[in-house]
Write an enzyme that holds these catalytic residues in place. Structure first.
Site, PDB file in Angstrom:
ATOM      1  N   GLY A  98     -26.545  35.428 -62.506  1.00  0.00           N
ATOM      2  CA  GLY A  98     -25.546  36.070 -61.660  1.00  0.00           C
ATOM      3  C   GLY A  98     -25.335  35.297 -60.366  1.00  0.00           C
ATOM      4  N   GLY A 101     -21.902  33.032 -59.428  1.00  0.00           N
ATOM      5  CA  GLY A 101     -20.577  33.573 -59.124  1.00  0.00           C
ATOM      6  C   GLY A 101     -19.578  33.343 -60.248  1.00  0.00           C
ATOM      7  N   GLY A 103     -19.008  35.478 -62.435  1.00  0.00           N
ATOM      8  CA  GLY A 103     -18.355  36.753 -62.713  1.00  0.00           C
ATOM      9  C   GLY A 103     -19.082  37.601 -63.724  1.00  0.00           C
ATOM     10  N   SER A 105     -19.825  40.700 -63.304  1.00  0.00           N
ATOM     11  CA  SER A 105     -19.182  42.027 -63.313  1.00  0.00           C
ATOM     12  C   SER A 105     -17.907  41.997 -64.149  1.00  0.00           C
ATOM     13  CB  SER A 105     -18.789  42.468 -61.900  1.00  0.00           C
ATOM     14  OG  SER A 105     -19.847  42.323 -61.029  1.00  0.00           O
ATOM     15  N   ASP A 148     -10.269  37.390 -62.855  1.00  0.00           N
ATOM     16  CA  ASP A 148     -11.554  37.234 -63.536  1.00  0.00           C
ATOM     17  C   ASP A 148     -11.606  38.009 -64.852  1.00  0.00           C
ATOM     18  OD1 ASP A 148     -11.440  39.548 -62.026  1.00  0.00           O
ATOM     19  OD2 ASP A 148     -13.348  39.255 -60.997  1.00  0.00           O
TER      20      ASP A 148
END
Ligand code: MEV
Length: 320
Positions: A98, A101, A103, A105, A148
């Site tokens: 994670g 960056g 993504g 999420s 994203d």
């Protein structure tokens, strides 16, 4: 399970999907203000497994740290499709850390909307999945362009305008033909929501200058899309440098990003810029294939981590 003379059969269905992470190529921040961006999905994937069994609606997420995106996705599906979910046990496994960056999420949201569509036979199209995933992002974060989750659902390399107003898949192989993008990690965590807010404050302080920068970034992205198709690597590199200048002007670059960017340029990159919200996370450099190793080495020597990855990866998919 045997109860007295009865045999209780618990029907359990299980599905595993994976969704890719993303790397922003050009147009970050300006995309929040309606300008286009170029984003590519990367072969760093997140896997999500859901085991569903009948019974009372309940969600178990034993190993998931941040469940906000999962919870918001389930809540949205219940509201839109009046689902009775039963018991859901959800586990995720992120191949990438994670910290970069890429993504996690957005990958978890992309995988989750697709998983619920499959599990409850909703037969949603990619476009419908994207619209739902973007709503989840807005419900959780309150802001963001949705670039994203577009990469998570559709994969490939996309020319994208906020909310999916334009969503165009570009030729996937271009970025590996004679030149390539190298990703360098700064080792510093970026805080996207804070940086997006910081940029909004800049808009409030200097609205005219801000609008000029946004417009210039938008034009540069449109130009880059053409240069990418023409494989005009020299010019694409220059456009990346221009984009970085504007981002610096917006105040979202950092010392470490700048030092990796200059190192990459000295190492022979045709262009280099930060990628994403800024402040930290990653930078990208465009290099002719024969300069790849030199540019990677230059990034490492400057204290960055040059990452090996394939761009234009497949969007969300069911895993066997
Ligand atoms: C963050 O990676 C990219 C931003 O443009 C935010 C967004 O588009 O949602 C800064």
């Amino acid at each position: 399970m045997v109860i007295g003379n009865w045999v209780l059969v618990i029907i359990m269905r299980s599905i595993t999907l994976s969704a890719p992470g993303k790397v922003m190529l050009l147009g970050e921040h300006a995309v929040v203000y309606g300008q286009p961006c170029l984003v590519t999905a990367v072969n760093q994937r997140l896997q999500l497994t859901i085991e569903q069994s009948d019974g009372e609606d309940k969600v178990e997420t034993p190993e998931v740290g941040d469940t906000r995106f999962l919870d918001a996705t389930i809540a949205l599906f219940k509201e839109k499709f009046h689902l009775k979910t039963g018991l859901l046990k959800i586990t995720t496994n992120c191949i990438f850390s994670g910290k970069y960056g890429f993504g996690s999420s957005s990958a978890v949201t992309s995988a989750m909307v697709a998983a619920l569509s499959q599990l409850y036979n909703l037969n949603l199209s990619e476009r419908q999945l994207f619209d739902l995933a973007y709503l989840v992002v807005l419900n959780v974060q309150g802001l963001g362009s949705g670039f994203d989750v577009a990469a998570g659902i559709f994969g490939g390399t996309l020319y994208y305008v906020k909310g999916g107003r334009v969503l165009e898949k570009l030729d996937n192989n271009i970025l590996n033909d004679g030149a390539e993008i190298i990703v360098g990690y700064t080792g510093i965590k970026s805080h996207t929501v804070d940086l997006v807010r910081q940029v909004a404050e800049k808009k409030a302080r200097e609205p005219e200058k801000f609008d000029r920068i946004m417009l210039a970034i938008g034009q540069l992205v449109n130009n880059a899309k053409i240069k990418l198709a023409e494989k005009d690597w020299e010019r694409l590199g220059t456009l990346m440098d221009f984009n970085q200048e504007y981002l610096r002007n917006l105040g979202v670059s950092s010392e470490k990003l700048e030092s990796l960017i200059s190192a990459a340029k000295r190492g022979g990159a045709l262009g280099a810029k930060l990628s994403g919200a800024g402040g930290g996370d990653c930078m990208i450099a465009l290099a002719r294939s024969d300069k790849r190793e030199e540019v990677k080495q230059a990034i490492s020597n400057a204290g960055g981590e040059a990452l090996n990855m394939k761009l234009g990866a497949e969007g969300v998919k069911v895993e066997e």
